[in-house]
Design a protein around this motif. Structure first.
Motif, short mmCIF file in Angstrom:
data_model
loop_
_atom_site.label_atom_id
_atom_site.label_comp_id
_atom_site.label_asym_id
_atom_site.label_seq_id
_atom_site.Cartn_x
_atom_site.Cartn_y
_atom_site.Cartn_z
N ALA A 30 0.84 -1.20 0.00
CA ALA A 30 0.00 0.00 0.00
C ALA A 30 0.87 1.25 0.00
N VAL A 31 0.56 2.17 -0.90
CA VAL A 31 1.28 3.44 -0.96
C VAL A 31 0.26 4.57 -0.94
N VAL A 32 0.38 5.46 0.04
CA VAL A 32 -0.49 6.63 0.11
C VAL A 32 0.35 7.87 -0.12
N THR A 33 -0.12 8.75 -1.01
CA THR A 33 0.55 10.03 -1.19
C THR A 33 -0.40 11.15 -0.82
N PHE A 34 0.15 12.20 -0.25
CA PHE A 34 -0.61 13.44 -0.06
C PHE A 34 0.15 14.55 -0.77
N PHE A 111 -1.07 11.61 9.64
CA PHE A 111 -0.30 12.07 10.81
C PHE A 111 0.80 13.03 10.38
N MET A 112 1.57 12.65 9.37
CA MET A 112 2.65 13.50 8.88
C MET A 112 2.12 14.89 8.51
N MET A 113 1.02 14.90 7.75
CA MET A 113 0.48 16.19 7.30
C MET A 113 -0.02 17.04 8.46
N ASP A 114 -0.72 16.39 9.40
CA ASP A 114 -1.24 17.16 10.54
C ASP A 114 -0.11 17.84 11.31
#
Lengths: 153, 84, 153, 84
Positions: A30-34, A111-114
């Motif tokens: 699984a890879v999620v990008t923002f 979490f990273m973005m927050d």
């Protein structure tokens, strides 16, 4: 797992960053990008001017990444934040989180973005279309509140 | 001597991005530092008026206002961050 | 907002899909992508064989997308699911969600994946390295449970 | 006449991917259909043995086992899905 952290003025290549994070790792499921993109604020905005604290910016993002890595079973994590003048439609920030399972990738990226929103030392100033200084963007209390959900678990 | 660095509207209001100053012995916490700076002139009072919103980093680490400055060599003052 | 839905055997291009979803839309502030990738299951796996129900697959994904669109303020949404033989390291599924704000994009992408896992008519069979049939992958109860969190809100 | 389509291990166990059959008037719900199919032979009984795990779609829509078949022209039987 060593996170990839970069603070740069130039744009990034999302596909290349995904590739760098996943190539040759057969455990990635699984890879999620923002990607955070500069909006034009209903046509008012000519650009954002992003100021940052060199040195601390990289260090603080690294500290956030280390927390994410300790909390979720990640196979890869990248965070890239741009500074300087950014026009509507241009990219501002990228997070890529890779894991065996989807929930870990989603949560780690979120979490990273927050935390990058409210803890990484960057400040946005708006430049209006007529060239005037639109002032510094105010921090939103909802961004600060967003951090709370990560401590309640 | 300690190096002070300022960002965003703190920088604009103080009118400089960094400076080196000597801290009196009485300044031991960040709160002490903010009070001390406000005595340096109108531009500092203007920048630091609502000191509760001012964020401070000691040697690149976020710190609470009641934290001891200790041996920090670089102290940064800035508004709430708006990255991402 | 009309979602992009595709069911195809060929791979997809994440960067091109993001571009198609965001180009020329100055209200996009946040883009979240999810990519599901075939793992090698500790070296056992030669490939997955993905069977699907043509016709219903597209329709069911469209129904899930319509629910996501009704629930979050999205500016764009794309879901692409592959079928056929897929080898370790290859992409299986892509979701792209674009919105003005990050939380909507994260939640919509996560919602799409949770429902596609358990509601889109696809079935995975494992093919082992020695060419033998590894059998059908069992549905995981945790995937079914993942749907519950979207009804409790 | 109604078209039945089978997927994954339901298809493998029944030994065909689709067929057309005439439903007796007594078959009005999906439960009735599953019971009816089990009488068609060993391969059906084997495929549909644990009928509670069998998922059914009427004309491409997921349906509960107590749902009426109504005028559906295509009925699909398959195991729990494992996409994504």
């Amino acid at each position: 797992m060593k996170p990839t952290i970069r603070v740069q003025s130039e744009d990034f290549d999302i596909a290349a960053e995904i590739q760098a994070l996943t190539a040759g790792n057969p455990d990635v499921g699984a890879v999620v990008t923002f990607t955070g993109v500069c909006r034009d604020e209903a046509g008012r905005l000519a650009a954002l001017e992003l100021e940052h604290y060199p040195g601390m910016a990289e260090q603080e993002i690294s500290r956030i990444a280390t927390r994410a890595d300790g909390r979720w079973p990640l196979t890869g994590l990248a965070a890239i934040h741009r500074f300087g003048r950014i026009r509507p439609g241009e990219n501002i920030v990228l997070v890529v989180a890779a894991s065996k399972h989807r929930q870990a990738a989603f949560e780690a990226a979120s979490f990273m973005m927050d935390f990058m929103k409210s803890r990484a030392p960057f400040w946005k100033k708006e430049i209006f279309l007529d060239g005037t200084d639109g002032g510094w963007v105010d921090a939103r209390s909802t961004d600060e509140d967003a951090l709370d959900r990560w401590s309640q678990k | 001597m300690v190096k002070l660095v300022y960002f965003a509207w703190v920088r604009e209001r103080i009118g400089k991005s960094e400076e080196e100053i000597v801290l009196p012995d009485s300044v031991t916490t960040i709160d002490d530092l903010l009070d001390h700076l406000k005595q340096r002139g109108e531009e500092y009072r203007n920048a630091l008026e609502h000191s509760d919103v001012i964020r401070v980093a000691l040697d690149h680490r976020h710190s609470q206002h009641d934290a001891a400055i200790g041996g920090a060599s670089e102290i940064a003052l800035f508004p709430p961050m708006t990255g991402g």
